[in-house]
Design an enzyme around this catalytic site. Structure first.
Site, PDB file in Angstrom:
ATOM      1  N   CYS A  54      36.738  49.280 -52.999  1.00  0.00           N
ATOM      2  CA  CYS A  54      37.623  50.372 -52.610  1.00  0.00           C
ATOM      3  C   CYS A  54      38.253  50.103 -51.246  1.00  0.00           C
ATOM      4  CB  CYS A  54      36.833  51.677 -52.564  1.00  0.00           C
ATOM      5  SG  CYS A  54      37.858  53.131 -52.274  1.00  0.00           S
ATOM      6  N   ARG A  66      42.792  59.369 -61.211  1.00  0.00           N
ATOM      7  CA  ARG A  66      41.759  59.515 -60.191  1.00  0.00           C
ATOM      8  C   ARG A  66      42.364  59.563 -58.787  1.00  0.00           C
ATOM      9  NH1 ARG A  66      37.676  57.308 -56.947  1.00  0.00           N
ATOM     10  NH2 ARG A  66      35.653  58.199 -57.483  1.00  0.00           N
TER      11      ARG A  66
END
Length: 551
Positions: free
Chosen positions: A353, A465
């Site tokens: 991430c 998301r």
């Protein structure tokens, strides 16, 4: 003088030349009376962001306590929602390179939980949930039933579809119809004529039990019968339910399995988004037997998620809802007020991430976990520490800061049970592909975007998301890469479990609840780590070494 070279002279070199030493037998009394404050610092001092900045797991250590029990005595049972508990605190992440049905099944068998990703069609995701629910049962209340006219070829096709090959045969091919036989894999394995009806090869010498029998007695009959299946029938011989020997063996091999007490089926969890289409997806998952739904969003404090929580609690009150992701008390409060049964914590701390780097939004994970869990605990809401887990020590730190469970992505992506195939990297090492759900690869996955919407990007789990469904230009919040082979989770998860047990033994806590209470009471103490301390605490000073984690 000190004793040197074999001298037997009395006395030794003192620690402090002018000190008068106390009686050693009084050491515990002196500690109690003269040192009222325990060594180290308490958790509130540790995570004081104004003094220490935002901490990650590497920035501190837990101080050891007293060992008065073996590591095997440490219990790891912990809640994942308000109503459901697990025997171990491990959850696999809903990422398309981490959790599909195979991972979810094995995580549940080992006492944890696998959350099936939603970067696929609703039908495919529901099918994965269905496979989890059918893998292990007590009384199978909805067995696959076939009729006498079913062919051997059709029975083989059913075996391929469901992964098992024992099917009861009833007069009309339905439950609550008269039982006439059972077809097993051995019956059809070498039968060459696929057009023959199953009545030509099925077993008719059956051992049955009457409806109303309890599970313990039924298992006893099954174990003595040496049969693969035990049909449960009513007074007229109609099939009511079924018991499987393979489930009996699974109970023996996996005593910690995460199962519902009433059905003995594995607990299933799956992720969905917060779009209108996800309500349709959710219904399919509920029909497949879903127990826990996780609302999958990088930033959970949104009107979309709050409205979805309220919709689920109203429409599916028996379904447990986990909201997130959040990193602040304010975010958590909104989801708790909406009615969530659990909260997922973390923003930008995952190994794949880059949200914190690209968006300048997020929070270091240790600070996130403590601040959210300390607030959520006041309302009885369990929390998942999601992201930043690289080893056993990080798991223990997340649990000590208040998390009930930890969610792992990259740590499990290289295991045999994760989706995808192994390949050899340029360095000659065995690896598997791993990608963040915010990576361009995930967000542009057209197969994953197969939904009810004509625009595949609009139904892709990655774009949903990160709220990127309507973007003409996608901004990555994750990367694609690879992870080293870790073998099967049937060995890796038990290693994690043993590591956590030994860590709690060092701390002096016999359970996770005792650990968390010790932190709240100030009995479990911490120490900040400088950069030099982090170097010292790792392997150093060796020319070469082999870091083998378990055997």
């Amino acid at each position: 003088m000190p004793i040197l070279n074999g001298d037997s002279m009395a006395g030794s070199e003192p620690i402090l030349p002018k000190s008068k030493f106390m009686d050693f037998s009084q050491a515990l009394d002196v500690l109690k009376n003269e040192y009222p404050e325990r060594d180290g610092i308490d958790v509130k001092t540790l995570v004081d962001s104004q003094k220490n900045g935002g901490l990650t797991y590497n920035d501190f250590l837990i101080l050891p306590g007293y060992i008065g029990f073996p590591a095997s005595a440490v219990t790891l049972e912990t809640p994942v929602t308000k109503r459901i508990s697990l025997k171990s605190p491990f959850i696999s992440s809903p990422m398309d390179t981490v959790t599909e049905h195979n991972m979810a099944i094995h995580m549940a068998l080992l006492g944890g939980l696998g959350v099936v990703h939603h970067n696929c069609s609703a039908e495919e995701q529901a099918e994965m949930v269905r496979k989890v629910k059918r893998f292990e049962n007590g009384f199978i209340l909805d067995p696959i039933v076939i009729s006498p006219t079913t062919t051997v070829g059709e029975a083989k096709a059913l075996k391929e579809k469901w992964g098992f090959g024992g099917f009861p045969v009833t007069e009309d091919g339905k439950l609550r119809s008269k039982l006439v036989g059972i077809i097993t894999p051995r019956d059809i394995q070498f039968h060459s004529d696929l057009d023959d009806p199953v009545t030509a090869v099925m077993s008719t010498d059956l051992v049955t039990a009457r409806t109303g029998i309890d599970l313990l007695e039924a298992n006893s009959i099954l174990s003595k019968s040496k049969k693969g299946k035990l049909p449960i029938v009513d007074e007229q011989g109609n099939l009511v339910s079924l018991l499987s020997r393979s489930d009996l063996m699974k109970n023996l091999h996996y005593p910690l399995a995460s199962k519902l007490p009433h059905s003995k089926q594995l607990i299933s969890a799956a992720a969905i988004g917060t779009r209108p289409d996800d309500k349709i997806r959710l219904q399919k998952l509920v029909d497949a037997g879903l127990d826990i739904v996780i609302l999958d969003s990088s930033q959970g404090n949104s009107i979309f998620q709050i409205e979805m929580i309220k919709y689920i609690k109203e429409t599916h009150p028996a379904l447990d809802v986990i909201g997130g992701n959040v990193v602040t008390r304010e975010q958590a409060a909104a989801l708790i007020a909406a009615g969530v049964d659990g909260i997922r914590i973390g923003m930008g701390s995952g190994s794949a991430c880059i949200t914190q780097e690209v968006m300048a939004v997020g929070r270091p994970q240790a600070a996130s976990v403590f601040n959210v869990t300390s607030f959520a605990a006041r309302f009885g809401v369990p929390c998942i520490a999601d992201g930043g887990i690289q080893n056993v020590g990080h798991i223990v730190k997340g649990l000590a800061l208040g998390a009930s469970t930890v969610m792992m992505g990259g740590l499990l992506a290289g295991t045999t049970e994760s989706p995808g195939e192994y390949y050899v990297s340029h360095e000659g090492k065995l690896v598997k592909a791993y990608r963040g759900m915010g990576s361009i690869d995930a967000m542009e996955d057209k197969k994953a975007g197969a939904g009810t919407n004509k625009d595949a990007k609009a139904s892709n789990a990655g774009t949903a998301r990160y709220f990127s469904e309507g973007d003409r230009l996608l901004v990555a919040q994750g990367v694609s890469g690879s992870v080293l082979d870790r073998g099967s989770i049937t060995k890796f998860v038990p290693y994690l479990m043993a590591g956590v047990q030994h860590s709690l033994q060092d701390i002096g806590a016999k359970s996770l609840s005792e650990l968390r209470q010790g932190v709240v009471d100030g009995k479990v103490r911490f120490e900040l780590r400088t950069a030099s301390a982090q170097v010292e605490g790792n392997v150093h000073g060796l020319h070469s070494f082999d870091k083998k984690l378990y055997s």
